[in-house]
Design a protein around this motif. Structure first.
Motif, short mmCIF file in Angstrom:
data_model
loop_
_atom_site.label_atom_id
_atom_site.label_comp_id
_atom_site.label_asym_id
_atom_site.label_seq_id
_atom_site.Cartn_x
_atom_site.Cartn_y
_atom_site.Cartn_z
N ASN A 199 -8.02 3.14 -5.20
CA ASN A 199 -7.52 4.36 -4.84
C ASN A 199 -6.75 5.12 -6.32
N VAL A 200 -6.04 6.17 -6.31
CA VAL A 200 -5.71 6.73 -7.37
C VAL A 200 -4.45 7.29 -7.01
N GLY A 201 -3.54 7.46 -8.01
CA GLY A 201 -2.38 8.18 -7.89
C GLY A 201 -1.29 7.45 -6.91
N GLU A 202 -0.91 8.74 -6.04
CA GLU A 202 -0.22 8.32 -4.76
C GLU A 202 -0.53 7.17 -3.84
N ARG A 203 -1.98 7.41 -3.54
CA ARG A 203 -2.63 6.56 -2.58
C ARG A 203 -2.81 5.10 -3.21
N PHE A 204 -3.05 5.12 -4.23
CA PHE A 204 -3.01 3.76 -5.25
C PHE A 204 -1.64 3.10 -4.98
N GLU A 205 -0.73 3.79 -5.34
CA GLU A 205 0.78 3.19 -5.16
C GLU A 205 1.08 2.85 -3.50
N TYR A 206 0.56 3.67 -2.62
CA TYR A 206 0.98 3.28 -1.13
C TYR A 206 0.10 1.99 -0.90
N VAL A 207 -1.10 1.89 -1.17
CA VAL A 207 -1.94 0.55 -0.84
C VAL A 207 -1.35 -0.59 -1.67
N ARG A 208 -1.07 -0.45 -2.97
CA ARG A 208 -0.72 -1.61 -3.78
C ARG A 208 1.01 -1.37 -4.03
N HIS A 209 1.47 -1.96 -3.07
CA HIS A 209 2.98 -1.57 -3.24
C HIS A 209 3.54 -2.51 -4.39
N PHE A 217 -5.07 -2.06 13.81
CA PHE A 217 -4.51 -1.26 12.83
C PHE A 217 -3.23 -0.49 13.03
N VAL A 218 -2.91 -0.05 14.22
CA VAL A 218 -1.92 0.60 14.41
C VAL A 218 -0.60 -0.45 14.21
N GLN A 219 -0.66 -1.64 14.66
CA GLN A 219 0.22 -2.75 14.29
C GLN A 219 0.44 -3.15 12.79
N HIS A 220 -0.62 -2.88 12.09
CA HIS A 220 -0.68 -3.02 10.61
C HIS A 220 0.06 -2.13 10.04
N LEU A 221 -0.17 -0.80 10.22
CA LEU A 221 0.61 0.43 9.72
C LEU A 221 2.07 0.33 10.33
N ALA A 254 3.82 -2.25 10.74
CA ALA A 254 4.67 -3.14 9.96
C ALA A 254 4.69 -2.73 8.50
N ILE A 255 3.73 -2.29 7.93
CA ILE A 255 3.90 -1.55 6.45
C ILE A 255 5.13 -0.66 6.54
N GLU A 256 5.20 0.23 7.33
CA GLU A 256 5.86 1.40 7.30
C GLU A 256 7.35 1.26 7.67
N LYS A 296 7.78 3.54 2.60
CA LYS A 296 6.37 4.56 2.81
C LYS A 296 6.39 5.10 4.17
N ALA A 297 7.46 5.30 4.91
CA ALA A 297 7.38 5.60 6.29
C ALA A 297 6.89 7.02 6.26
N GLY A 298 5.80 7.33 7.19
CA GLY A 298 5.15 8.71 7.26
C GLY A 298 3.92 8.73 6.25
#
Length: 381
Positions: A220-230, A349-353, A355-357, A364-366
């Motif tokens: 991913n690039v930009g903000e999406r890159f930083e969201y996925v790769r904390h 997937f819901v549990q995964h997200l 836990a992440i947020e 990264k909430a929301g």
């Protein structure tokens, strides 16, 4: 599959951070032996490997080879192809049942990493282990000298060494490894592109070599890159890419983006490929093997429709290479067979997200619903 040959069982060496030994990364089961209880020669000439060699010498894949069989059926590159390209004249009729010597080496000393990526975990990243308060075994492994001695013993046969982590640029053991292999050996590495290369000793050693291949891991690039790769910074990645592109232009290095096709990247192909076009960087796509709740093919018809439209949009750009055409044609075919979403996958997937947020990265909430509005139905907070 007939005529299935692979040189890896005779000439490959893979060691993971637990000391488990295989002859390639893709080998299944996960281990043939462990260096904490056995020596390397004993493992490489064990009964299971002799059985695998017997099968492959006859052109028949062993269960150990199942990951390569699956990859090739999907049109993706496989470890088998890599090993065979490096050993083009291998004679299976006279190979015998004993290990020869390491031609391709892949040693992963530990899982030290500076990121906690969404599709990773504590077993592959020390950062994740720290976040989850799980003990992480750092420091040099007790078998370190045995492995280095083994490689020095077979110095003249080593053709290629793969540096993988964790993050290989953060593993001090790789400094010594680069000193005990031939100066003209190929070195390939998979890096998260988030290390300060100006201050990195391993990068300096690599910069002085001519045969280095860079596999830059992001999808991913930009903000999406930083969201996925904390923990990663998009500006740092772009700066690092400029340094590596300079080595490609002036030092003979090569490489490209190593992108994993998953739920986070399936509807954003064009963004990544636009960046690749702007920076004149190639992209190699690979399917996600696990965790399955990040597999876009398992999330029902709405995701399948959005991902298929993204592929069609990508095709209209004219950027698709023949390899990408093959990869994404297969993806479209897979999407055409998708029916209802699997509740077990959706719930995971819901549990995964969640836990992440809320638990691990509350900053990264929301953000998932904002950054991927086309997938927001998967996670209604």
């Amino acid at each position: 599959m007939s005529n299935f040959h692979c040189a890896a069982p005779w000439r490959g060496l893979h060691i993971n951070p637990r000391g488990d030994v295989k002859t390639c990364c893709a080998g299944n089961p996960n281990m043939l032996g462990n260096l904490n209880t056995q020596n390397i020669e004993q493992i490489l000439n064990g009964n299971l490997l002799k059985e695998i060699r017997s099968n492959i010498a006859q052109g028949t894949p062993h269960e150990y080879c199942s990951n390569c069989v699956k990859a090739e059926r999907f049109g993706a590159d496989s470890e088998r192809q890599w090993h065979n390209n490096v050993n083009p004249n291998f004679d299976y009729s006279t190979a015998g049942d004993q290990y020869h010597w390491p031609v391709i080496v892949d040693v992963r000393w530990n899982t030290t990493c500076n990121l906690s990526c969404n599709y990773c975990g504590e077993f592959c990243s020390s950062k994740w282990a720290s976040i989850k308060n799980i003990p992480f075994k750092s420091g040099t492994r007790p078998y370190y000298e045995q492995v280095c001695d083994f490689l020095e013993q077979h110095y003249e046969h080593i053709h290629e060494v793969a540096l993988v982590g964790g993050e290989p640029l953060l593993l001090p053991e790789n400094e010594r490894l680069l000193d005990v292999i031939p100066s003209d050996a190929i070195v390939t590495l998979i890096t998260n592109m988030s290390v300060d290369l100006d201050k990195n000793k391993i990068f300096k050693k690599l910069s002085n070599r001519r045969k280095v291949g860079w596999s830059m891991s992001f999808d991913n690039v930009g903000e999406r890159f930083e969201y996925v790769r904390h923990g990663a910074n998009w500006d740092q990645l772009q700066y690092n890419l400029s340094l590596i592109k300079d080595l490609m232009a002036n030092q003979g290095h090569w490489g490209g983006i190593h992108a994993v096709y998953n739920i986070y990247s399936a509807t954003r192909i064009c963004e990544l490929r636009e960046f690749a076009e702007q920076t004149r960087t190639t992209v190699l796509w690979q399917n996600l093997f696990q965790p399955n709740y990040l597999d876009p093919f398992l999330h029902g018809s709405k995701v399948a429709d959005a991902a298929s439209k993204e592929i069609e949009k990508f095709y209209l750009t004219g950027w698709a290479t023949p390899a990408e055409r093959q990869f994404f044609d297969q993806a479209i075919d897979n999407y055409s067979k998708v029916t209802a979403a699997k509740p077990r996958i959706e719930n995971a997937f819901v549990q995964h997200l969640s836990a992440i947020e809320t638990q691990y990265h509350p900053d990264k909430a929301g953000e998932f619903s904002r950054l991927w509005p086309e997938l927001s139905h998967l996670y209604d907070t």
